[in-house]
Design a protein around this motif. Structure first.
Motif: not given
Ligand SMILES: [Zn+2]
Length: 159
Positions: A9-17, A109-115
């Protein structure tokens, strides 16, 4: 399926585009994904955020998933890995490949996850259509009773 760990979860938060380093964009796109999403994936792969994340892994996982679906025949049986505990050979089983792609989705991050999810939805639909549900409830959960992801609950060769 492993639960999402606090570290992931923390790692995902760090992965800001916006923090994507230039090197992550310095490659051709992965599969049919945009350059932006491909870069986010590449960055995530190098972060080691998930169990299955490794440099170049996502492109290979998508190739493997597509290769499985390109096999001839109306219905397809999954093929178990001969050595499922081995870091490389575990991916001979397309269900483990799908686990790995799920790991990638979770840390993006959200946009990449959606794609990436959209690409997976198309592949999953085809996978569901061409494989058969495993009717044996004994195969639906692991030893602790935790249910496997649906893509594991399909018939394998030899079932
Ligand atoms: Zn092996």
């Amino acid at each position: 399926m492993p639960r999402r760990r606090p570290g992931a979860v923390r790692a995902a938060r760090r992965l800001e585009e916006r923090r994507l380093p230039d090197w992550a964009r310095d490659f051709p796109p992965i599969d049919r994904l945009s350059l932006e999403t491909s870069a986010a994936i590449r960055f995530a792969e190098h972060s080691g955020a998930g169990e299955h994340l490794q440099p170049g892994g996502t492109a290979q996982f998508l190739r493997s998933y597509r290769a499985f679906l390109r096999r001839p025949g109306r219905t397809l049986r999954l093929i178990a890995s001969q050595c499922p505990a081995c870091p490389g050979c575990q991916y001979d089983d397309v269900a483990v490949v799908r686990d790995a792609l799920g790991d990638v989705v979770r840390v993006l991050p959200p946009r990449a996850r959606t794609e990436l999810r959209e690409v997976l939805t198309v592949l999953d639909t085809e996978f569901r259509r061409r494989t058969l549900p495993d009717p044996d409830p004994a195969h639906w959960t692991d030893w602790s009773g935790r249910p496997y992801a649906w893509w594991h609950r399909r018939l394998y060769e030899g079932d």
